[in-house]
Design a protein around this motif. Structure first.
Motif, PDB file in Angstrom:
ATOM      1  N   ALA A 285       0.828  -1.206   0.000  1.00  0.00           N
ATOM      2  CA  ALA A 285       0.000   0.000   0.000  1.00  0.00           C
ATOM      3  C   ALA A 285       0.865   1.260   0.000  1.00  0.00           C
ATOM      4  O   ALA A 285       0.586   2.223  -0.722  1.00  0.00           O
ATOM      5  N   GLU A 286       1.929   1.242   0.793  1.00  0.00           N
ATOM      6  CA  GLU A 286       2.800   2.408   0.864  1.00  0.00           C
ATOM      7  C   GLU A 286       3.569   2.605  -0.436  1.00  0.00           C
ATOM      8  O   GLU A 286       3.718   3.738  -0.927  1.00  0.00           O
ATOM      9  N   ALA A 287       4.065   1.514  -1.022  1.00  0.00           N
ATOM     10  CA  ALA A 287       4.883   1.617  -2.230  1.00  0.00           C
ATOM     11  C   ALA A 287       4.095   2.198  -3.400  1.00  0.00           C
ATOM     12  O   ALA A 287       4.609   3.005  -4.180  1.00  0.00           O
ATOM     13  N   ILE A 288       2.832   1.772  -3.530  1.00  0.00           N
ATOM     14  CA  ILE A 288       2.009   2.256  -4.637  1.00  0.00           C
ATOM     15  C   ILE A 288       1.350   3.588  -4.298  1.00  0.00           C
ATOM     16  O   ILE A 288       0.964   4.348  -5.184  1.00  0.00           O
ATOM     17  N   GLY A 289       1.237   3.882  -3.010  1.00  0.00           N
ATOM     18  CA  GLY A 289       0.619   5.143  -2.592  1.00  0.00           C
ATOM     19  C   GLY A 289      -0.869   5.043  -2.378  1.00  0.00           C
ATOM     20  O   GLY A 289      -1.588   6.037  -2.508  1.00  0.00           O
ATOM     21  N   LEU A 290      -1.350   3.841  -2.031  1.00  0.00           N
ATOM     22  CA  LEU A 290      -2.783   3.633  -1.859  1.00  0.00           C
ATOM     23  C   LEU A 290      -3.264   4.274  -0.565  1.00  0.00           C
ATOM     24  O   LEU A 290      -2.664   4.100   0.499  1.00  0.00           O
ATOM     25  N   THR A 291      -4.351   5.020  -0.659  1.00  0.00           N
ATOM     26  CA  THR A 291      -4.907   5.697   0.505  1.00  0.00           C
ATOM     27  C   THR A 291      -6.251   5.068   0.879  1.00  0.00           C
ATOM     28  O   THR A 291      -6.841   4.324   0.107  1.00  0.00           O
ATOM     29  N   THR A 292      -6.723   5.380   2.046  1.00  0.00           N
ATOM     30  CA  THR A 292      -8.002   4.932   2.581  1.00  0.00           C
ATOM     31  C   THR A 292      -7.992   3.441   2.885  1.00  0.00           C
ATOM     32  O   THR A 292      -7.882   3.037   4.038  1.00  0.00           O
ATOM     33  N   TYR A 293      -8.108   2.600   1.846  1.00  0.00           N
ATOM     34  CA  TYR A 293      -8.132   1.159   2.094  1.00  0.00           C
ATOM     35  C   TYR A 293      -7.705   0.399   0.850  1.00  0.00           C
ATOM     36  O   TYR A 293      -7.749   0.912  -0.272  1.00  0.00           O
ATOM     37  N   SER A 294      -7.276  -0.832   1.063  1.00  0.00           N
ATOM     38  CA  SER A 294      -6.885  -1.722  -0.031  1.00  0.00           C
ATOM     39  C   SER A 294      -6.882  -3.141   0.516  1.00  0.00           C
ATOM     40  O   SER A 294      -7.092  -3.361   1.711  1.00  0.00           O
ATOM     41  N   ARG A 295      -6.644  -4.092  -0.380  1.00  0.00           N
ATOM     42  CA  ARG A 295      -6.557  -5.493   0.055  1.00  0.00           C
ATOM     43  C   ARG A 295      -5.556  -6.211  -0.832  1.00  0.00           C
ATOM     44  O   ARG A 295      -5.682  -6.186  -2.061  1.00  0.00           O
ATOM     45  N   SER A 296      -4.559  -6.828  -0.225  1.00  0.00           N
ATOM     46  CA  SER A 296      -3.553  -7.570  -0.972  1.00  0.00           C
ATOM     47  C   SER A 296      -3.796  -9.065  -0.809  1.00  0.00           C
ATOM     48  O   SER A 296      -4.139  -9.535   0.278  1.00  0.00           O
ATOM     49  N   ASP A 297      -3.598  -9.809  -1.910  1.00  0.00           N
ATOM     50  CA  ASP A 297      -3.832 -11.246  -1.919  1.00  0.00           C
ATOM     51  C   ASP A 297      -2.502 -11.980  -1.983  1.00  0.00           C
ATOM     52  O   ASP A 297      -1.587 -11.586  -2.719  1.00  0.00           O
ATOM     53  N   PHE A 298      -2.406 -13.072  -1.225  1.00  0.00           N
ATOM     54  CA  PHE A 298      -1.153 -13.802  -1.072  1.00  0.00           C
ATOM     55  C   PHE A 298      -1.343 -15.294  -1.280  1.00  0.00           C
ATOM     56  O   PHE A 298      -2.428 -15.841  -1.042  1.00  0.00           O
ATOM     57  N   LEU A 299      -0.263 -15.952  -1.683  1.00  0.00           N
ATOM     58  CA  LEU A 299      -0.159 -17.401  -1.696  1.00  0.00           C
ATOM     59  C   LEU A 299       1.005 -17.806  -0.811  1.00  0.00           C
ATOM     60  O   LEU A 299       2.026 -17.109  -0.766  1.00  0.00           O
ATOM     61  N   MET A 300       0.847 -18.928  -0.107  1.00  0.00           N
ATOM     62  CA  MET A 300       1.955 -19.510   0.642  1.00  0.00           C
ATOM     63  C   MET A 300       2.198 -20.907   0.091  1.00  0.00           C
ATOM     64  O   MET A 300       1.306 -21.755   0.115  1.00  0.00           O
ATOM     65  N   SER A 301       3.396 -21.129  -0.438  1.00  0.00           N
ATOM     66  CA  SER A 301       3.715 -22.408  -1.052  1.00  0.00           C
ATOM     67  C   SER A 301       3.794 -23.499   0.003  1.00  0.00           C
ATOM     68  O   SER A 301       3.819 -23.235   1.212  1.00  0.00           O
ATOM     69  N   GLU A 302       3.850 -24.739  -0.470  1.00  0.00           N
ATOM     70  CA  GLU A 302       3.924 -25.870   0.453  1.00  0.00           C
ATOM     71  C   GLU A 302       5.204 -25.843   1.280  1.00  0.00           C
ATOM     72  O   GLU A 302       5.264 -26.432   2.356  1.00  0.00           O
ATOM     73  N   SER A 303       6.228 -25.130   0.792  1.00  0.00           N
ATOM     74  CA  SER A 303       7.482 -25.008   1.551  1.00  0.00           C
ATOM     75  C   SER A 303       7.497 -23.784   2.458  1.00  0.00           C
ATOM     76  O   SER A 303       8.497 -23.519   3.136  1.00  0.00           O
ATOM     77  N   GLY A 304       6.392 -23.002   2.449  1.00  0.00           N
ATOM     78  CA  GLY A 304       6.284 -21.867   3.357  1.00  0.00           C
ATOM     79  C   GLY A 304       6.674 -20.525   2.772  1.00  0.00           C
ATOM     80  O   GLY A 304       6.669 -19.509   3.489  1.00  0.00           O
ATOM     81  N   GLU A 305       6.992 -20.467   1.468  1.00  0.00           N
ATOM     82  CA  GLU A 305       7.320 -19.182   0.838  1.00  0.00           C
ATOM     83  C   GLU A 305       6.054 -18.352   0.635  1.00  0.00           C
ATOM     84  O   GLU A 305       5.011 -18.889   0.269  1.00  0.00           O
ATOM     85  N   LEU A 306       6.158 -17.047   0.848  1.00  0.00           N
ATOM     86  CA  LEU A 306       5.037 -16.139   0.655  1.00  0.00           C
ATOM     87  C   LEU A 306       5.181 -15.397  -0.673  1.00  0.00           C
ATOM     88  O   LEU A 306       6.287 -14.989  -1.052  1.00  0.00           O
ATOM     89  N   PHE A 307       4.052 -15.212  -1.360  1.00  0.00           N
ATOM     90  CA  PHE A 307       4.026 -14.481  -2.624  1.00  0.00           C
ATOM     91  C   PHE A 307       2.805 -13.571  -2.642  1.00  0.00           C
ATOM     92  O   PHE A 307       1.688 -14.023  -2.387  1.00  0.00           O
TER      93      PHE A 307
END
Length: 353
Positions: A285-307
């Motif tokens: 949110a900070e990097a793009i400059g999003l204000t008010t609200y936003s929602r980021s979507d993530f995946l966690m691999s079977e080995s525990g890596e976050l994307f």
């Protein structure tokens, strides 16, 4: 306050937008505001009208909302059904009605509401609105561009490349990524047109489906694992929510059909993992400059890596949407969430942000 809740439009997420808009309008009315629910494309009537006193007759000017169908809308039929067949995107009386409001609650999803074009027009007309501005919205909507911001801010994201319709390549041996991969429209939302391709035949079919919606696709590394989402309000992350579809992946049907997915908030994660994911959401949110609200979507691999796979500038507010569930986990009910979005947005115009 006098509020226009703007909904509908010509996005593939038109029907989702109606459900968000209807719920937001009901909540804001319950909070004591005078609210008109307005379809940005259809507008009101078929010519300019005398609009004085519209907020005293809000029911007359508001559209009615149905349940979300299991398939995306036929946009050609929507275009053909407008009484005013003008080439102007804004329907009759939309700009005038929005100018008469104290603020416009942006309940739009997909191309029309999240690509920044409406926000840019509203800036020129002096119309106040909720959510991020035109530039930040445009960056977040373009998945390829958003990924560059993720990477620049140190937020991991799956490897990906883009393919234009004019340079379509069906030969999987020539791709810079191995199968399986994820094929999706470069700017769409609600998982419309998204396919997981595991072999050459599925890849060709995935291109056919994706190019139905847009002329540019993003083809992404497939990450097998768990799916999560993190809302950010006023630069602070909400609790992590996990989404586990009962069948298949988190596609359009599973997102909006009640009972199609098991959603757990707060997610069952070690605190250090949840904290890292929340930190990534705040960084995005900070990097793009999003204000008010936003929602980021993530995946966690079977080995525990976050994307981080994408960020939404106008998160859904339907009965099955994720942001309201996350807000509820910290004691903020739906009506309070809507009020908070209005409050933060007004502060931006009053010089508080």
């Amino acid at each position: 306050m006098d509020i226009v809740v703007l909904t509908g439009g010509l996005s593939s997420e038109r029907d989702v937008s109606f459900k968000t808009g209807g719920m937001v309008a009901d909540a804001l009315r319950g909070n004591g505001h005078r609210v008109i629910l307005l379809d940005v494309f259809m507008g009101y009537g078929d010519r300019e009208e005398e609009l004085s006193g519209i907020f005293e007759q809000a029911d007359r000017f508001s559209v009615e909302v149905d349940n979300i169908p299991e398939v995306a809308p036929d946009l050609a039929a929507v275009r053909a059904s407008r009484k005013d067949q003008s080439d102007c995107f804004f329907g009759p009386n939309v700009i005038q009605m929005c100018r008469m409001a104290d603020i416009v609650f942006m309940a739009l999803h997909g191309e029309n509401g999240e690509n920044g074009k409406i926000q840019a027009a509203f800036d020129l007309f002096g119309i106040r609105y909720t959510g991020s501005g035109y530039l930040e919205s445009a960056i977040a909507m373009k998945k390829e561009m958003a990924k560059k911001f993720f990477e620049g801010a140190g937020v991991p994201t799956p490897r990906a490349f883009t393919m234009k319709k004019a340079q379509r390549e069906d030969d999987v041996a020539r791709l810079p990524l191995p199968l399986p991969c994820v094929v999706k429209p470069g700017s769409g939302g609600s998982s419309i047109g998204v396919t997981i391709a595991r072999d050459a035949a599925e890849f060709r079919a995935a291109l056919d489906e994706g190019f139905r919606w847009e002329d540019e696709l993003i083809i992404e590394q497939y990450v097998k694992g768990r799916e999560f989402s993190v809302g950010v309000i006023e630069k602070k992350a909400l609790p992590v929510i996990e989404i586990a579809p009962i069948e298949g992946f988190y596609d359009y049907k599973n997102k909006y059909k009640a009972g199609s997915a098991v959603e757990t908030c707060p997610a069952d994660l070690p605190e250090e993992v949840a904290a890292k994911m929340r930190g990534y959401a705040e960084t995005v949110a900070e990097a793009i400059g999003l204000t008010t609200y936003s929602r980021s979507d993530f995946l966690m691999s079977e080995s525990g890596e976050l994307f981080c796979i994408e960020v939404n500038t106008l998160p859904g507010m339907t009965p099955t949407s994720l942001l309201p569930q996350e807000a509820a986990a910290v004691g903020m009910d739906y009506a309070a969430l809507c009020e908070k979005i209005i409050e933060i947005s007004m502060q931006r115009y009053e010089g508080g942000l």
